[in-house]
Design an enzyme around this catalytic site. Structure first.
Site, PDB file in Angstrom:
ATOM      1  N   ASP A   1       1.623   9.778  -3.801  1.00  0.00           N
ATOM      2  CA  ASP A   1       0.519   9.069  -3.174  1.00  0.00           C
ATOM      3  C   ASP A   1      -0.412  10.065  -2.454  1.00  0.00           C
ATOM      4  O   ASP A   1       0.019  10.750  -1.527  1.00  0.00           O
ATOM      5  CB  ASP A   1       1.143   8.089  -2.165  1.00  0.00           C
TER       6      ASP A   1
ATOM      7  N   CYS B   1      -0.373   1.372  -9.522  1.00  0.00           N
ATOM      8  CA  CYS B   1       0.033   2.174  -8.355  1.00  0.00           C
ATOM      9  C   CYS B   1       0.120   1.249  -7.151  1.00  0.00           C
ATOM     10  O   CYS B   1       0.259   0.035  -7.310  1.00  0.00           O
ATOM     11  CB  CYS B   1      -0.907   3.358  -8.145  1.00  0.00           C
TER      12      CYS B   1
ATOM     13  N   ARG C   1      -4.715   6.528  -7.566  1.00  0.00           N
ATOM     14  CA  ARG C   1      -4.066   7.055  -8.771  1.00  0.00           C
ATOM     15  C   ARG C   1      -4.353   6.244 -10.030  1.00  0.00           C
ATOM     16  O   ARG C   1      -4.789   6.808 -11.046  1.00  0.00           O
ATOM     17  CB  ARG C   1      -2.541   7.158  -8.547  1.00  0.00           C
TER      18      ARG C   1
HETATM   19  P1  4NP Z   1      -2.964   4.455  -4.654  1.00  0.00           P
HETATM   20  O1  4NP Z   1      -3.056   5.066  -3.186  1.00  0.00           O
HETATM   21  O2  4NP Z   1      -1.683   3.669  -4.706  1.00  0.00           O
HETATM   22  O3  4NP Z   1      -2.928   5.655  -5.513  1.00  0.00           O
HETATM   23  O4  4NP Z   1      -4.196   3.600  -4.854  1.00  0.00           O
HETATM   24  C1  4NP Z   1      -2.945   4.298  -2.029  1.00  0.00           C
HETATM   25  C2  4NP Z   1      -4.051   3.690  -1.512  1.00  0.00           C
HETATM   26  C3  4NP Z   1      -3.950   2.956  -0.338  1.00  0.00           C
HETATM   27  C4  4NP Z   1      -2.730   2.846   0.295  1.00  0.00           C
HETATM   28  C5  4NP Z   1      -1.607   3.456  -0.236  1.00  0.00           C
HETATM   29  C6  4NP Z   1      -1.720   4.187  -1.401  1.00  0.00           C
HETATM   30  N1  4NP Z   1      -2.646   2.115   1.505  1.00  0.00           N
HETATM   31  O5  4NP Z   1      -1.543   2.096   2.087  1.00  0.00           O
HETATM   32  O6  4NP Z   1      -3.620   1.498   1.927  1.00  0.00           O
END
Ligand code: 4NP
Length: 153
Positions: free
Chosen positions: A123, A7, A13
């Protein structure tokens, strides 16, 4: 069989998907390697988001020990199947792929449930805990199908 979930930050995720699949495979007594990674370094080295940890815990899945890491080209060599969450990841991973064989390992995780539809697991980072519950339910369905496929191999 070696499975990688990818991800953006590797704190919401994909660690949940990793924890869910690992537990399902354990219950089926299937030995497999499961890991997760992300495309952005913002949280590399961090443990998962507290909302992801809480959501996993609710379903008896412990993701507290995971540490976020970046996806890298070697992952194409080290894994048999690579599941991404959304369109942005598909576009990113294409830039890492060295050949057609690399991309043949990649698919949207929700294509396990809805083949060929390329549905996104959105997200949840900017939303509230309910978004994490939605993510969990989607990933749980996909990982249920995946665990049975792997068990039959
Ligand atoms: P993930 O969620 O891709 O599901 O781990 C996110 C976690 C952090 C960020 C974006 C998505 N961020 O921009 O810091």
């Amino acid at each position: 069989m070696k499975i990688l979930f990818v991800c953006t930050g590797n704190i919401c995720r994909s660690p949940l998907a990793e924890g869910i699949l690992r537990k399902k495979l354990q219950l089926l007594h299937v030995a497999a390697e499961v890991d997760s990674a992300g495309f952005e370094a913002f949280h590399a080295g961090d443990h998962p988001d507290s909302r992801a940890i809480a959501t996993g815990k609710k379903y008896d899945i412990d993701i507290t020990t995971h540490t976020a890491r970046l996806f890298n080209t070697l992952d194409f060599q080290n894994f048999d199947l690579i599941y991404i969450m959304d369109d942005s990841h598909y576009n990113r991973i294409k830039q890492f792929a060295r050949n057609k064989a690399d991309m043949e390992k990649v698919d949207y995780v929700m294509n396990l449930v809805h083949p060929g539809q390329n549905y996104n697991v959105e997200d949840p980072w900017y939303g509230d805990i309910n978004g994490f519950e939605e993510v969990f339910k989607k990933l749980d369905k996909a990982c249920g199908i995946l665990s049975e496929k792997i068990a039959l191999k």
